[in-house]
Motif scaffolding. Structure first.
Motif, PDB file in Angstrom:
ATOM      1  N   ARG A  46       0.877  -1.170   0.000  1.00  0.00           N
ATOM      2  CA  ARG A  46       0.000   0.000   0.000  1.00  0.00           C
ATOM      3  C   ARG A  46       0.912   1.217   0.000  1.00  0.00           C
ATOM      4  NH1 ARG A  46      -5.079   0.985   3.595  1.00  0.00           N
ATOM      5  NH2 ARG A  46      -6.117   0.373   1.702  1.00  0.00           N
ATOM      6  N   LEU A 159     -18.586  -5.674  -0.687  1.00  0.00           N
ATOM      7  CA  LEU A 159     -17.135  -5.851  -0.560  1.00  0.00           C
ATOM      8  C   LEU A 159     -16.786  -7.300  -0.235  1.00  0.00           C
ATOM      9  CD1 LEU A 159     -16.010  -2.613   1.320  1.00  0.00           C
ATOM     10  CD2 LEU A 159     -15.377  -3.311  -0.988  1.00  0.00           C
ATOM     11  N   ASP A 162     -17.179  -9.216  -3.417  1.00  0.00           N
ATOM     12  CA  ASP A 162     -16.082  -8.898  -4.344  1.00  0.00           C
ATOM     13  C   ASP A 162     -14.771  -9.572  -3.937  1.00  0.00           C
ATOM     14  OD1 ASP A 162     -17.858  -7.293  -5.721  1.00  0.00           O
ATOM     15  OD2 ASP A 162     -17.072  -5.406  -4.892  1.00  0.00           O
ATOM     16  N   HIS A 163     -14.593  -9.839  -2.650  1.00  0.00           N
ATOM     17  CA  HIS A 163     -13.339 -10.425  -2.169  1.00  0.00           C
ATOM     18  C   HIS A 163     -13.455 -11.912  -1.830  1.00  0.00           C
ATOM     19  CE1 HIS A 163     -12.354  -6.188  -1.937  1.00  0.00           C
ATOM     20  NE2 HIS A 163     -11.094  -6.585  -2.034  1.00  0.00           N
ATOM     21  N   ALA A 181      -6.963  -8.425   2.511  1.00  0.00           N
ATOM     22  CA  ALA A 181      -7.448  -7.753   1.300  1.00  0.00           C
ATOM     23  C   ALA A 181      -8.790  -7.069   1.559  1.00  0.00           C
ATOM     24  CB  ALA A 181      -7.567  -8.758   0.154  1.00  0.00           C
ATOM     25  N   LEU A 182      -9.680  -7.742   2.275  1.00  0.00           N
ATOM     26  CA  LEU A 182     -10.985  -7.170   2.582  1.00  0.00           C
ATOM     27  C   LEU A 182     -10.830  -5.933   3.470  1.00  0.00           C
ATOM     28  CD1 LEU A 182     -14.055  -7.250   2.460  1.00  0.00           C
ATOM     29  CD2 LEU A 182     -14.018  -8.941   4.296  1.00  0.00           C
ATOM     30  N   ALA A 185      -9.545  -3.002   1.478  1.00  0.00           N
ATOM     31  CA  ALA A 185     -10.617  -2.446   0.651  1.00  0.00           C
ATOM     32  C   ALA A 185     -11.556  -1.591   1.504  1.00  0.00           C
ATOM     33  CB  ALA A 185     -11.391  -3.557  -0.042  1.00  0.00           C
ATOM     34  N   GLN A 188     -10.008   1.771   2.191  1.00  0.00           N
ATOM     35  CA  GLN A 188     -10.094   2.669   1.040  1.00  0.00           C
ATOM     36  C   GLN A 188     -11.512   3.198   0.848  1.00  0.00           C
ATOM     37  OE1 GLN A 188      -8.415   0.382  -2.187  1.00  0.00           O
ATOM     38  NE2 GLN A 188      -6.405   1.301  -1.882  1.00  0.00           N
ATOM     39  N   ALA A 189     -12.510   2.421   1.239  1.00  0.00           N
ATOM     40  CA  ALA A 189     -13.909   2.828   1.076  1.00  0.00           C
ATOM     41  C   ALA A 189     -14.266   3.948   2.043  1.00  0.00           C
ATOM     42  CB  ALA A 189     -14.833   1.632   1.280  1.00  0.00           C
TER      43      ALA A 189
END
Length: 190
Positions: A46, A159, A162-163, A181-182, A185, A188-189
């Motif tokens: 990141r 989410l 998606d993951h 990863a979740l 995400a 970032q949301a």
């Protein structure tokens, strides 16, 4: 005596160089060329900085994040240098007590959640380092995470969808969600 000792020493040095130097260099070079991300530890970056590995679980305890499987590694959780399970069988009172404590911790952070707690949220994997949880384990935590972050529940559910990773080749294993990863995400949301 030298006629026996000299060939043995030459063979020893030759095989040591072959198996201890040339073979490892060849395998490392092939791995770097064919699978560079995996050869470097499957690091998750990141802003150019490593924040973890997609292959090793991390200890998330903030209610704003999804929590992974418990770790049985010692002396600290998710210790990649000490991979291994707890070696506690299903009839072991220590395992029953640990599971009970984990259920209580999940219930305490989300007291309104009356769903059954998925087993992967309260039991450690064989390695103690599993980076994945089941989709059911993620959905169990979705309302808590959405509430803690002030996000719509359907956004958090999307989410998760998606993951969610499918079984390998559609046959091997179960669907799973990589917790790191979740959570990235989610961050970032905001």
């Amino acid at each position: 005596m030298t006629s026996i000792l000299r060939p043995a020493l030459v063979l020893f040095v030759l095989l040591s160089a072959l198996t201890g130097l040339l073979y490892p260099l060849a395998v490392t070079g092939a791995a770097q060329a064919l699978f560079p991300a995996q050869a470097q530890g499957s690091l998750v970056l990141r802003d150019g900085k490593a924040v973890g590995s997609s292959l090793i679980g991390q200890n998330f305890s903030d209610p704003k994040h999804f929590w992974g499987r418990p770790s049985a590694t010692a002396p600290m959780p998710y210790n990649a240098a000490a991979s291994g399970g707890s070696n506690q069988g299903p009839l072991n009172p220590a395992l029953a007590e640990a599971v009970k404590g984990r259920i209580e911790a999940l219930r305490a952070v989300d007291p309104g959640n009356a769903q059954p707690v998925p087993v992967d949220l309260v039991t450690a994997s064989a390695s103690g380092l599993d980076p994945h949880i089941s989709p059911a384990g993620a959905r169990y935590q979705a309302a808590r995470v959405a509430r803690a972050r002030g996000l719509p529940a359907d956004h958090v559910e999307q989410l998760i969808a998606d993951h969610t990773e499918a079984p390998l080749w559609g046959l091997v294993g179960e669907p799973r969600v990589n917790v790191l990863a979740l959570n990235l995400a989610l961050d970032q949301a905001r």
